[in-house]
Design a protein around this motif. Structure first.
Motif, mmCIF file in Angstrom:
data_model
loop_
_atom_site.group_PDB
_atom_site.id
_atom_site.type_symbol
_atom_site.label_atom_id
_atom_site.label_comp_id
_atom_site.label_asym_id
_atom_site.label_seq_id
_atom_site.Cartn_x
_atom_site.Cartn_y
_atom_site.Cartn_z
ATOM 1 N N GLY A 1 32.834 21.453 14.034
ATOM 2 C CA GLY A 1 31.913 20.333 13.889
ATOM 3 C C GLY A 1 32.194 19.244 14.889
ATOM 4 O O GLY A 1 32.510 19.491 16.058
ATOM 5 N N THR A 2 32.118 17.996 14.448
ATOM 6 C CA THR A 2 32.324 16.867 15.342
ATOM 7 C C THR A 2 33.799 16.632 15.656
ATOM 8 O O THR A 2 34.118 15.787 16.496
ATOM 9 C CB THR A 2 31.733 15.587 14.719
ATOM 10 O OG1 THR A 2 32.307 15.387 13.422
ATOM 11 C CG2 THR A 2 30.218 15.704 14.582
ATOM 12 N N ARG A 3 34.703 17.384 15.017
ATOM 13 C CA ARG A 3 36.134 17.225 15.311
ATOM 14 C C ARG A 3 36.516 17.896 16.626
ATOM 15 O O ARG A 3 37.554 17.576 17.218
ATOM 16 C CB ARG A 3 36.988 17.821 14.176
ATOM 17 C CG ARG A 3 36.741 17.172 12.827
ATOM 18 C CD ARG A 3 37.674 17.715 11.762
ATOM 19 N NE ARG A 3 37.598 19.167 11.603
ATOM 20 C CZ ARG A 3 36.684 19.799 10.894
ATOM 21 N NH1 ARG A 3 35.709 19.111 10.296
ATOM 22 N NH2 ARG A 3 36.689 21.114 10.785
ATOM 23 N N GLY A 4 35.733 18.850 17.088
ATOM 24 C CA GLY A 4 36.045 19.555 18.312
ATOM 25 C C GLY A 4 37.203 20.540 18.133
ATOM 26 O O GLY A 4 37.818 20.624 17.071
ATOM 27 N N HIS B 1 27.933 18.950 9.876
ATOM 28 C CA HIS B 1 27.743 19.244 8.460
ATOM 29 C C HIS B 1 27.008 20.576 8.313
ATOM 30 O O HIS B 1 26.241 20.977 9.189
ATOM 31 C CB HIS B 1 26.952 18.132 7.780
ATOM 32 C CG HIS B 1 27.694 16.837 7.712
ATOM 33 N ND1 HIS B 1 28.382 16.423 6.598
ATOM 34 C CD2 HIS B 1 27.893 15.862 8.647
ATOM 35 C CE1 HIS B 1 28.943 15.253 6.821
ATOM 36 N NE2 HIS B 1 28.677 14.894 8.067
ATOM 37 N N TYR B 2 27.272 21.257 7.209
ATOM 38 C CA TYR B 2 26.603 22.529 6.987
ATOM 39 C C TYR B 2 25.084 22.354 6.986
ATOM 40 O O TYR B 2 24.560 21.274 6.695
ATOM 41 C CB TYR B 2 27.078 23.155 5.675
ATOM 42 C CG TYR B 2 28.474 23.736 5.763
ATOM 43 C CD1 TYR B 2 28.757 24.778 6.635
ATOM 44 C CD2 TYR B 2 29.519 23.228 4.981
ATOM 45 C CE1 TYR B 2 30.038 25.312 6.728
ATOM 46 C CE2 TYR B 2 30.804 23.758 5.064
ATOM 47 C CZ TYR B 2 31.059 24.797 5.946
ATOM 48 O OH TYR B 2 32.320 25.322 6.045
ATOM 49 N N GLY B 3 24.397 23.441 7.306
ATOM 50 C CA GLY B 3 22.977 23.394 7.600
ATOM 51 C C GLY B 3 22.096 22.853 6.491
ATOM 52 O O GLY B 3 20.984 22.382 6.765
ATOM 53 N N MET B 4 22.529 22.892 5.254
ATOM 54 C CA MET B 4 21.683 22.403 4.165
ATOM 55 C C MET B 4 21.404 20.912 4.294
ATOM 56 O O MET B 4 20.412 20.416 3.760
ATOM 57 C CB MET B 4 22.321 22.713 2.813
ATOM 58 C CG MET B 4 23.672 22.079 2.582
ATOM 59 S SD MET B 4 24.420 22.781 1.094
ATOM 60 C CE MET B 4 25.934 21.845 0.974
ATOM 61 N N LYS B 5 22.268 20.174 5.012
ATOM 62 C CA LYS B 5 22.025 18.755 5.240
ATOM 63 C C LYS B 5 20.942 18.531 6.299
ATOM 64 O O LYS B 5 20.354 17.449 6.360
ATOM 65 C CB LYS B 5 23.319 18.052 5.657
ATOM 66 C CG LYS B 5 24.415 18.062 4.600
ATOM 67 C CD LYS B 5 24.048 17.219 3.397
ATOM 68 C CE LYS B 5 25.140 17.209 2.356
ATOM 69 N NZ LYS B 5 24.787 16.403 1.166
ATOM 70 N N SER B 6 20.699 19.526 7.145
ATOM 71 C CA SER B 6 19.704 19.415 8.213
ATOM 72 C C SER B 6 18.352 19.882 7.676
ATOM 73 O O SER B 6 17.840 20.943 8.047
ATOM 74 C CB SER B 6 20.135 20.217 9.440
ATOM 75 O OG SER B 6 21.297 19.653 10.020
ATOM 76 N N VAL B 7 17.791 19.060 6.811
ATOM 77 C CA VAL B 7 16.605 19.432 6.034
ATOM 78 C C VAL B 7 15.423 19.710 6.952
ATOM 79 O O VAL B 7 15.132 18.950 7.882
ATOM 80 C CB VAL B 7 16.276 18.319 5.022
ATOM 81 C CG1 VAL B 7 14.977 18.608 4.282
ATOM 82 C CG2 VAL B 7 17.442 18.159 4.036
ATOM 83 N N VAL C 1 23.452 21.020 19.516
ATOM 84 C CA VAL C 1 24.169 20.962 18.245
ATOM 85 C C VAL C 1 24.272 22.364 17.655
ATOM 86 O O VAL C 1 23.284 23.107 17.621
ATOM 87 C CB VAL C 1 23.468 20.034 17.241
ATOM 88 C CG1 VAL C 1 24.222 20.006 15.901
ATOM 89 C CG2 VAL C 1 23.346 18.625 17.808
ATOM 90 N N THR C 2 25.454 22.713 17.188
ATOM 91 C CA THR C 2 25.686 23.953 16.447
ATOM 92 C C THR C 2 25.486 23.684 14.961
ATOM 93 O O THR C 2 26.014 22.706 14.431
ATOM 94 C CB THR C 2 27.105 24.479 16.690
ATOM 95 O OG1 THR C 2 27.261 24.792 18.073
ATOM 96 C CG2 THR C 2 27.388 25.724 15.855
#
Length: 332
Positions: free
Chosen positions: A248-251, A185-191, A97-98
């Protein structure tokens, strides 16, 4: 500052605005890297842990693993408490995952990719008997940070509670002992430094949402040129231009290059991504028509057919937009 191009200046001022609005320098070292010249280089498909960008609104907390536990609470039939050993005993899934910081500038360095290993968030919520009518799933961290995603997003099957990163236990600076990884999603969601997952029936506003930043936090389509470097002089009339793109997940469906400041566009060659959630690498074999100075632009089209916007917007409140531009001089 006199050596900065207009777009570089916009990047720098955008970063200043971001740092002023985002206490604690969420993207560690952001301004220093923008204003300090960087040697152009290719990007590895997997970012080494020591080079992965750091996100923290405070210093990483000190966690005593014997005292740590992960709680699953809220609108669940069976609340769960997991020790670290119990977390490791659960079935493991992995994904490349990026992640990108919402404060990243156009073509900035605060985007990285890793192989994450851990457990499925959706499976854990199923085990807890999460209420299907819930609205948000809240992630709470040992440093006091919190954020959330919609319940349906949490149950989609691709969100991880990661405890390993690139083959080793999570480094302290990247969320040890466990963190969330939310693709797209931007990294702030990846707590990071996760301690509690709470299922709630309302729209939870996390630390940055309370300060006016995006709640949805879906990443915007980006692309950048890694090689050649901006401002360089390179000999010869044949060159390979290289870079990456991410949506993101849209490719990514298409990447295009312009060597005449956007007047004409030519398709680049796309490499297959390492996963549906990772960046794409691209290349373009450039037959230079004549020596001289060239302004090169790149743009990407995501998997839905939406072309990356050329509108320049800073990172606040929902991610930077604009096209990456470099200038090179070709000599013989």
């Amino acid at each position: 500052m006199s050596s900065l191009t207009r777009r570089s200046f916009l990047k720098a001022t955008s970063a200043l605005a971001f740092l002023a609005a985002w206490p604690g320098s969420a993207c560690s070292g952001l301004l220093d890297r923008i204003l300090r010249p960087q040697q152009a280089r290719g990007t590895p498909s997997i970012t080494p842990n020591e080079e992965f960008y750091v996100t923290s609104y405070r210093s990483p907390p000190t966690i005593r693993i014997g005292e740590w536990a992960l709680l699953v609470t809220g609108l669940v039939e069976r609340p769960i408490t997991l020790t670290y050993d119990q977390l490791l005993e659960k079935p493991t899934v992995s994904s490349i995952v990026t992640l990108e910081c919402v404060g990243n500038t156009v073509a900035g360095e605060f985007i990285s990719t890793a192989k994450w290993e851990g457990i499925s968030l959706g499976a854990l919520l199923d085990e807890a008997g999460a209420n299907g009518s819930a609205y948000d799933v809240v992630f709470k961290a040992a440093d006091g940070f919190s954020d959330s995603i919609r319940f349906q997003r949490a149950m989609a099957g691709d969100v991880l509670i990661a405890h390993r990163m690139n083959g080793v236990p999570l480094p302290q600076g990247h969320g040890f002992p466990a963190r969330v990884v939310v693709p797209g999603h931007y990294g702030m969601k990846s707590v990071q430094w996760l301690t509690e997952i709470e299922v709630v029936n309302y729209d939870y506003k996390g630390y940055y949402q309370q300060r006016g930043w995006t709640d949805d936090a879906s990443v915007k389509t980006m692309s950048r040129i890694d090689l050649p470097g901006h401002g360089t002089t390179i000999p010869g009339l044949h060159h390979r231009v290289q870079g990456l793109a991410f949506a993101g997940t849209r490719g990514i469906r298409l990447v295009e290059i312009s060597i005449d400041n956007g007047e004409h566009w030519t398709a680049a060659t796309l490499e297959p991504p390492s996963s549906p959630y990772a960046w794409n690498f691209w290349s373009y074999d450039w037959a230079v028509p004549a020596p001289g100075r060239y302004t090169m632009l790149v743009r990407a089209t995501d998997g839905t057919g939406m072309v990356q916007t050329s509108l320049e917007q800073d990172s606040a409140p929902d991610g930077a937009t604009g096209l990456h531009e470099i200038t090179v001089t070709i000599s013989v």
